[in-house]
Scaffold this active site. Structure first.
Site, short mmCIF file in Angstrom:
data_model
loop_
_atom_site.label_atom_id
_atom_site.label_comp_id
_atom_site.label_asym_id
_atom_site.label_seq_id
_atom_site.Cartn_x
_atom_site.Cartn_y
_atom_site.Cartn_z
N ASP A 35 0.82 -1.21 0.00
CA ASP A 35 0.00 0.00 0.00
C ASP A 35 0.86 1.27 0.00
O ASP A 35 0.43 2.32 0.44
CB ASP A 35 -0.96 -0.01 1.20
CG ASP A 35 -0.22 -0.12 2.52
OD1 ASP A 35 1.01 -0.37 2.49
OD2 ASP A 35 -0.86 0.05 3.56
N HIS A 238 24.47 6.27 -18.07
CA HIS A 238 23.40 6.38 -17.07
C HIS A 238 23.59 5.42 -15.90
O HIS A 238 22.66 4.79 -15.41
CB HIS A 238 22.03 6.16 -17.74
CG HIS A 238 21.68 7.29 -18.67
ND1 HIS A 238 21.15 7.11 -19.91
CD2 HIS A 238 21.83 8.62 -18.53
CE1 HIS A 238 20.97 8.27 -20.49
NE2 HIS A 238 21.39 9.21 -19.68
N ASP A 255 26.64 13.43 -12.08
CA ASP A 255 25.66 14.14 -12.91
C ASP A 255 24.39 14.20 -12.07
O ASP A 255 23.78 13.18 -11.78
CB ASP A 255 25.45 13.35 -14.21
CG ASP A 255 24.51 14.03 -15.19
OD1 ASP A 255 23.76 14.95 -14.77
OD2 ASP A 255 24.51 13.64 -16.36
N ASP A 266 20.81 20.59 -14.14
CA ASP A 266 21.39 19.36 -14.72
C ASP A 266 22.87 19.64 -14.91
O ASP A 266 23.26 20.26 -15.89
CB ASP A 266 20.69 19.06 -16.06
CG ASP A 266 21.26 17.82 -16.74
OD1 ASP A 266 22.08 17.11 -16.11
OD2 ASP A 266 20.90 17.56 -17.90
N HIS A 345 27.00 10.84 -27.28
CA HIS A 345 25.74 11.58 -27.07
C HIS A 345 25.85 12.96 -27.68
O HIS A 345 26.92 13.37 -28.12
CB HIS A 345 25.37 11.63 -25.58
CG HIS A 345 26.39 12.28 -24.69
ND1 HIS A 345 26.49 13.64 -24.54
CD2 HIS A 345 27.36 11.76 -23.89
CE1 HIS A 345 27.46 13.92 -23.68
NE2 HIS A 345 28.02 12.79 -23.28
N HIS A 349 20.71 19.71 -24.65
CA HIS A 349 19.27 19.47 -24.68
C HIS A 349 18.59 20.61 -23.94
O HIS A 349 19.22 21.29 -23.13
CB HIS A 349 18.92 18.11 -24.06
CG HIS A 349 19.40 17.92 -22.64
ND1 HIS A 349 18.79 18.49 -21.55
CD2 HIS A 349 20.46 17.22 -22.14
CE1 HIS A 349 19.44 18.14 -20.44
NE2 HIS A 349 20.47 17.39 -20.78
N HIS A 356 15.12 16.73 -19.62
CA HIS A 356 15.16 16.84 -21.08
C HIS A 356 13.85 17.52 -21.44
O HIS A 356 12.83 16.87 -21.60
CB HIS A 356 15.30 15.47 -21.75
CG HIS A 356 16.61 14.81 -21.44
ND1 HIS A 356 16.83 13.46 -21.54
CD2 HIS A 356 17.80 15.33 -21.03
CE1 HIS A 356 18.08 13.17 -21.19
NE2 HIS A 356 18.68 14.30 -20.87
N GLU A 379 27.22 19.96 -22.59
CA GLU A 379 27.79 18.84 -21.84
C GLU A 379 28.62 17.87 -22.68
O GLU A 379 28.30 16.68 -22.76
CB GLU A 379 26.67 18.07 -21.12
CG GLU A 379 25.48 17.67 -22.01
CD GLU A 379 24.47 16.82 -21.26
OE1 GLU A 379 24.88 15.84 -20.63
OE2 GLU A 379 23.27 17.16 -21.29
N TYR A 383 34.67 9.40 -23.42
CA TYR A 383 34.50 8.14 -22.70
C TYR A 383 35.41 7.13 -23.37
O TYR A 383 35.10 6.62 -24.46
CB TYR A 383 33.03 7.71 -22.74
CG TYR A 383 32.11 8.86 -22.36
CD1 TYR A 383 31.91 9.21 -21.02
CD2 TYR A 383 31.52 9.66 -23.34
CE1 TYR A 383 31.11 10.28 -20.68
CE2 TYR A 383 30.72 10.74 -23.01
CZ TYR A 383 30.52 11.05 -21.67
OH TYR A 383 29.73 12.12 -21.34
N ARG A 401 32.89 14.05 -18.25
CA ARG A 401 31.86 14.93 -18.82
C ARG A 401 31.83 16.19 -17.97
O ARG A 401 32.01 16.11 -16.73
CB ARG A 401 30.49 14.23 -18.82
CG ARG A 401 29.36 15.12 -19.34
CD ARG A 401 28.07 14.37 -19.67
NE ARG A 401 27.41 13.75 -18.54
CZ ARG A 401 27.42 12.45 -18.30
NH1 ARG A 401 28.05 11.62 -19.11
NH2 ARG A 401 26.79 11.98 -17.24
N GLU A 403 29.25 19.53 -17.56
CA GLU A 403 27.92 19.99 -18.00
C GLU A 403 27.47 21.21 -17.21
O GLU A 403 27.48 21.19 -15.98
CB GLU A 403 26.90 18.85 -17.81
CG GLU A 403 25.46 19.26 -18.07
CD GLU A 403 24.48 18.10 -18.01
OE1 GLU A 403 24.73 17.15 -17.23
OE2 GLU A 403 23.48 18.15 -18.73
MG MG Z 1 23.14 15.65 -16.91
ZN ZN Z 2 22.10 16.84 -19.41
#
Ligand code: MG
Ligand code: ZN
Length: 436
Positions: A35, A238, A255, A266, A345, A349, A356, A379, A383, A401, A403
């Site tokens: 529940d 991710h 991130d 972000d 990538h 965005h 996003h 960003e 890699y 990365r 960003e």
């Molecule tokens: Mg990000």
């Molecule tokens: Zn991003």
């Protein structure tokens, strides 16, 4: 604020359709287990237009009628109020949320026929909600059957997302203030995370340090699950497992973004666990940072959105060529997407209520032009797959990365997250230094 948005939507609808109406549906509560529900968060466009953050709600917008804004909501329930607190209720929807009329959500079917009787064009994102989908298809069928006898058919069903997307893409002063505050809170969390970092801790411990700062400063939730990836996992875009122990000599990539009033930051930073970049890490870091600065410099009003990615990719390819990871002519390497194994990538965005965010990136084939009030990320990353034998061994397993959140202004841009350490010098000065 919400009234102005509905007014603007009405202008857009009436400009392109005859006798239009629009229906927006709230998020539903979702069971987590037994529940217990998942934490509720309102669907972004529904919140954008109504400011209403309860589930099981529907907003109906009917331009040019005696009640242009109708809401269906959960009625007040004294029994439930004891358990989960009071609901806004029917009266509250009218008094506090500007509805011209409000009805219990259970009664939506019996009112919908009457409320849509004059409507010829209906904006509704079919597929948004199974129950409502069925109700609307039923309305359309009824009207088609009756069309011979007088009333015109409700024959034109359109997706409201492009209209709302256009509105949400251009941020108002209020929205910019929320995005700015989201970046401020996120920055505090990142600083805490950097100061906390040392070998022997776990990814989740650094995550806890960062997110406790988000919460302490009043952010209700994150805009998305934090990625806290050390060592080779910084090459996994991710990764959200966040359970490993931090090892001396490795990098840590985070991130993350705190949400503020339904708007999220972000941000990504990558730093050495021990506070000191190795020469190889530093070399790759410098390439990514230069690529990011080139991308930010290209984020200008009246320039194409794609110019940001193009500027960043050029610097990354030049860097990879200098390092002999790529070989050949720069133009050719860009043309052939030969950087894809190392940068898979895109660079930017839209950013807003959704990480996003909504809004188109192109008109047909063409990249759209940037305008003041648009907010986006820049960003770039590299890699370097630990198993890729075409990469000199010393660089394998490095994933970086960087960003930031960029607001397009009338004469350039503003980096909303520029206060978060990102040069190697700033990073080496803060990582592991718990005292202020
Ligand atoms: Mg990000
Ligand atoms: Zn991003």
């Amino acid at each position: 604020m919400f009234t102005e948005r509905r007014t603007k939507l009405i202008e857009k609808m009436t400009a392109e359709a005859d006798h239009p109406a629009a229906i927006f549906v709230s998020a539903r509560e979702a069971t987590r287990n037994s529940d217990v529900n998942y934490e509720f968060r309102q669907e972004s466009s529904f919140y954008y237009l109504t400011g209403f953050d309860e589930p099981d709600s529907v907003a109906l917008i009917r331009p040019g009628t005696e009640a242009p804004f109708v809401m269906f909501v959960r009625p007040h329930d004294p029994e439930m109020a004891i358990w989960v607190g009071p609901r806004v209720g029917i009266e509250g929807a009218v008094e506090n949320y500007g509805a011209d009329k409000a009805y219990p959500i259970e009664a939506i079917e019996e009112h919908l026929t009457e409320l849509l009787s004059e409507t010829e064009t209906l904006y509704y994102p079919l597929g948004a909600d199974e129950e409502l989908d069925a109700l609307i298809l039923k309305q359309m069928t009824l009207r088609r059957q009756n069309a011979q006898r007088g009333p015109r058919a409700l024959g034109d069903l359109r997706d409201p997302d492009p209209l709302i997307g256009e509105m949400r893409l251009r941020k108002s002063e209020n929205e910019i203030a929320s995005l700015t505050q989201a970046a401020v809170v996120t920055g505090q969390g990142f600083e805490r995370a950097m100061r906390t970092t040392r070998s022997g801790l776990h990814e989740y411990e650094v995550q806890a340090a960062m997110e406790s700062e988000f919460r302490r400063l009043g952010s209700r939730r994150n805009g998305y699950p934090s990625i806290v990836a050390s060592a080779h996992d910084s090459c996994i875009l991710h990764y959200t497992t966040n359970r490993k122990e931090l090892v001396d000599g490795d990098l840590l990539l985070i991130d993350a973004g705190a949400e503020w009033e339904y708007y999220t930051a972000d941000v990504t930073r990558t730093w050495p666990v021990n506070g000191q970049f190795t020469p190889e890490q530093r070399t790759i870091y410098d390439v990514v940072l230069r690529a990011q600065h080139a991308g930010i410099a290209a984020a200008q009003p009246n320039h194409r959105f794609d110019e940001i990615h193009e500027a960043s990719v050029r610097v990354l390819v030049e860097g990879l060529t200098d390092l002999k990871i790529l070989k050949g002519n720069i133009e050719q390497l860009i043309e052939n997407d030969s950087y894809r194994p190392f940068y898979m990538h895109s660079t930017s965005h839209w950013l807003g209520m959704d990480v996003h965010d909504v809004g188109r990136y192109r008109n047909g084939e063409d990249s759209i032009n940037l305008e003041s009030g648009m907010c986006l990320t820049v960003e770039p990353g590299l890699y370097l797959d630990p198993k890729n034998e075409n990469i000199p061994e010393a660089y394998r397993g490095i994933g970086i990365r960087i960003e930031d959140d960029i607001l397009i202004t009338l004469d350039g841009n503003k980096n909303l997250s520029s206060h978060i350490p990102s040069t190697p010098e700033e990073i080496e000065a803060i990582v592991g230094h718990l005292e202020r």
